[in-house]
Structures are given as C-alpha cells and as structure tokens.
Design a protein around this motif. Sequence first.
Motif, PDB file in Angstrom:
ATOM      1  N   ASN A  97       0.818  -1.207   0.000  1.00 21.63           N
ATOM      2  CA  ASN A  97       0.000   0.000   0.000  1.00 21.63           C
ATOM      3  C   ASN A  97       0.857   1.264   0.000  1.00 21.63           C
ATOM      4  O   ASN A  97       0.526   2.241  -0.653  1.00 21.63           O
ATOM      5  CB  ASN A  97      -0.972   0.031   1.170  1.00 21.63           C
ATOM      6  N   GLN A  98       1.941   1.257   0.734  1.00 23.44           N
ATOM      7  CA  GLN A  98       2.882   2.368   0.749  1.00 23.44           C
ATOM      8  C   GLN A  98       4.293   1.812   0.568  1.00 23.44           C
ATOM      9  O   GLN A  98       4.508   0.605   0.634  1.00 23.44           O
ATOM     10  CB  GLN A  98       2.755   3.153   2.062  1.00 23.44           C
ATOM     11  N   TYR A 141       0.935   8.819  -2.917  1.00 24.71           N
ATOM     12  CA  TYR A 141      -0.085   9.696  -3.475  1.00 24.71           C
ATOM     13  C   TYR A 141      -0.185  11.033  -2.744  1.00 24.71           C
ATOM     14  O   TYR A 141      -0.411  12.071  -3.361  1.00 24.71           O
ATOM     15  CB  TYR A 141      -1.437   8.995  -3.483  1.00 24.71           C
ATOM     16  N   THR A 142      -0.015  11.019  -1.435  1.00 25.65           N
ATOM     17  CA  THR A 142      -0.018  12.287  -0.699  1.00 25.65           C
ATOM     18  C   THR A 142       1.390  12.847  -0.587  1.00 25.65           C
ATOM     19  O   THR A 142       1.565  13.995  -0.153  1.00 25.65           O
ATOM     20  CB  THR A 142      -0.597  12.085   0.713  1.00 25.65           C
ATOM     21  N   ASP A 176       4.037   7.636   1.474  1.00 22.50           N
ATOM     22  CA  ASP A 176       2.742   7.517   0.805  1.00 22.50           C
ATOM     23  C   ASP A 176       2.903   8.018  -0.626  1.00 22.50           C
ATOM     24  O   ASP A 176       3.192   9.199  -0.842  1.00 22.50           O
ATOM     25  CB  ASP A 176       1.688   8.347   1.532  1.00 22.50           C
TER      26      ASP A 176
END
Length: 452
Positions: A55-56, A78-79, A76
């Motif tokens: 996921n990360q 995406y962020t 992360d």
Amino acid sequence: KISLCAMEENGTIQTPTNWNHSRPNRRDSLTGWISPEVEGLAPRERCAHSQVVFNQIVVYGGWTGFSMLSDLHVFDPYTFVWYQPEVSGPIPHYRAGHSTTLVGNKMFLLGGGDGDNYLNDLNIFDIKNMEWQQAYTAGISPSARSRHTSTLMGGNQLVIVGGGGDNCVFNDVYILNTDDMSWSRPSVQGIPSIPRWGHSSTPIGENKLLIFGGHDGSRMLNDCVIFNVSTLTWEEFPLNNNENIPSPRAGHTANYITIKNVDYILIFGGGDGQTIYNDLYLLNLEEFMWIRHDTLMNVPLPRCAHTSAIINNRLYIFGGGDGSNRFNDIHILDLKNVLKKTPNNNTHNISNWLRDIGMEQYFELFFNEHITMEILPYLTEDHLEKLNIPTLGARLLLLEEIKKLSNSNTNHLSQIEKLSVLENTVNNLVTAMENASNILTDIVTKTANSLK
C-alpha cells in the motif's frame, strides 16, 4: 565492503481519486520525470538500502556515506508524505546491501553487510502490526553475503541468487519455503550463471527469473540469463543482436511492466565503477531486444544502489548515490503517458541518424510527431519550422543531411534496379534457350520418324 544494493519488490495498489490534485505539474508528467515536493520527516540520504511496497513504500536501512542504518521509513506515493512509524520487537542490526521481499503482509529481510562483516540472518517485519520478529528456520541457510537478489516466486518460495561475500562472488541458488520456513540449496541444471553481485532478478511469467548485469568480481556484466524455478534449470535468454544493449553495470534497478499488451523489463541507472548512469532501457520480452528510451525530460541525477517500484503504471525512484553523494529524493515517471509511444526500431534509426549528424537534441520533436526514416525525404523547411526546429541554420543543415540520405538511398535503389534488369535479362535468356532446345528436340524427333 558495501557498495551496491540488491533488487527490491514491486507492488500494486488502487489510484485514489485525489491524484489529479497532487502537487506535481501534470503537463510535466506527460513529457518526463517529476520530483514532487514531499512533506513529513524524510529519511536521511542513503544508498544500498531496500524497499517493498505494501500500500505504501517501506524503506529500510542503507549507507549514508558515513554510517550504516537500521531505520525504517514509510512513504505515501499519493499524498507524498514521509513518516517514521513506531515499531516494536527486536530491531535488526544496521546494514546495507541486504534484500527485503514482501511475503503476504510481511517483509523478509536477509543478509547484507555492516561495514565490517557480511551477514546472513533472516528477520521478518510484520507491516500491519509494525513489529520486528526474529525468524527461525530449518535447513542450510545461505552463507553470509550482500548485494544478492531475493524474489518471491509461486507465493511461497523465496529465491536467493548470487551476491558477494568475503573474497568471493556467488552464483548459487537458495530457496526458502515460507510456509514451513525451511531452506534448501537445490541441485541446478544447465550452464550455470556467471557469479555476480549487484545484479537484478525479475520474475517473468509464473516460474522464471531474468537475471541481468552485476559484477563478477573482476568485471561488470550486461548479460541476460534465465533461471527456471520449476525445473531448477539455468537457461539462455534468446536475445536478438542489436546496438541498444545497456552498457555493463551493477546497482541498477529492474521492474516488470506491460505496455500496450507487450511485456517489458525496465532498467534504470546503475554504475560501472567509473560512470554512474541515469539512463532508461526497456527489454522487450516478445521480440527479445533492448530499447533505449532517451526522450524524457527532467531526468534524475545519475545514481546507483537506489530503489524503484512501479505502482499503477508509475515508476518511483528513491535515493541512491553517485560515488560522492547520497540522495533522499523521490522521482516519479508516469509510464502510461510517457511510454504510450514506446520507441521501436524505426524510432532508434531516427535517433541514431540524428546522433550521427550532431542533432540528437531534436530527437524528441521528431519522436512526438512520428517522423520515421521513411518520412524524412518528404520534409521541407516549412515542416521543420512547424516541428519547432528553432534556427534557420539548424533547419538548413537538417535539409542538407536529408538530401544526402535521399541521394544515398537513390543510388542504392538504382543499383538494385540495375541488378533487377540484369536478373530479368538472364531469366529471359534462359527461357529463350529452353524454348530453342525444345524446338530443336522436336525437329530431330520429326526427322528421325520420317526416315523410318
């Protein structure tokens, strides 16, 4: 003792809906690399670290240029936020040149070196519970080593290939059954791979690993060899000869990706002991040929011993070093956009021609408009101006080189035409001789019959 790190794992997660509102300029992502502004507590600069994707992006260990590390950081994708989670359990000894491999929700950490000794311990990090665990295994484990590769195959086989240890380089294969945690060193068939460290090992299909590059203890390598995990056999890779084979290197990264229904292995960076690279190559697994992709903008600084991952058709590069400096930057390449016009042989003919005439800086303009060698003779100065070739001098030089190329092709065609005319003449002569022979035979036959 520690210089170049080993392979890391890929991962796939779903793209959140807020990606389009991320900080990187979307226009930049269409033409090349982006380096996003990150938030949170970024890791120290490092190379020879490792990472997995769950996921990360989970980063562990490495070398700062002054000290070995045993820290763990999470990014992360995406962020663009870094954080250092609180972990429990016995934290492994600091190291670099190790491997980490994702098995379910756990990260298996193997080997590496601490600057004084090579290691062969196995530690497990439970990503969901953020807990380190000491692994207990049966069987004969790999000897102490670093810069090996560790790849999960079949869901429960951790395949270890090569690496370097005390005054030796390995080409052995060890397999850890992650169900019963038992090691085995299988007897392998075929012509053994050259011993190597700093290579890459990438799954292709369900049961094969493609090994590329590395160092054999005396020289850098750029060969490809396949290890068949099902049959425990080394196999040759049927590479077609072409001039785009990457230069020998170690400490690069390799990732598997499918582009327009064609499978590729993507190679980035690495070094040969003198030169550190930031080039990008694609290995076409259907045509068995290399393609160099040199059309990108904002390319990261040259580096080796970095890590990479492909997440939803985006390549993420973290860290690495250039021999003098270590990095902690993130670079992202949107493969879906940038590689939607994947280079092919025609592309590289244009690339080579422009390079030969000293005009390689205009390759991207030709590439984006699908200009091939076949189209070149039709180009005019107006076309070149519309291509945004900036100066009259450059346009005139290109036209002169195109004229030379056209004349060369015309001369070549005229020679072909002459050969074609000669071939037709010979064929007509042979046919005439055959006809004459048939007529003569008919006359002799009729004469002989009349004398009976």
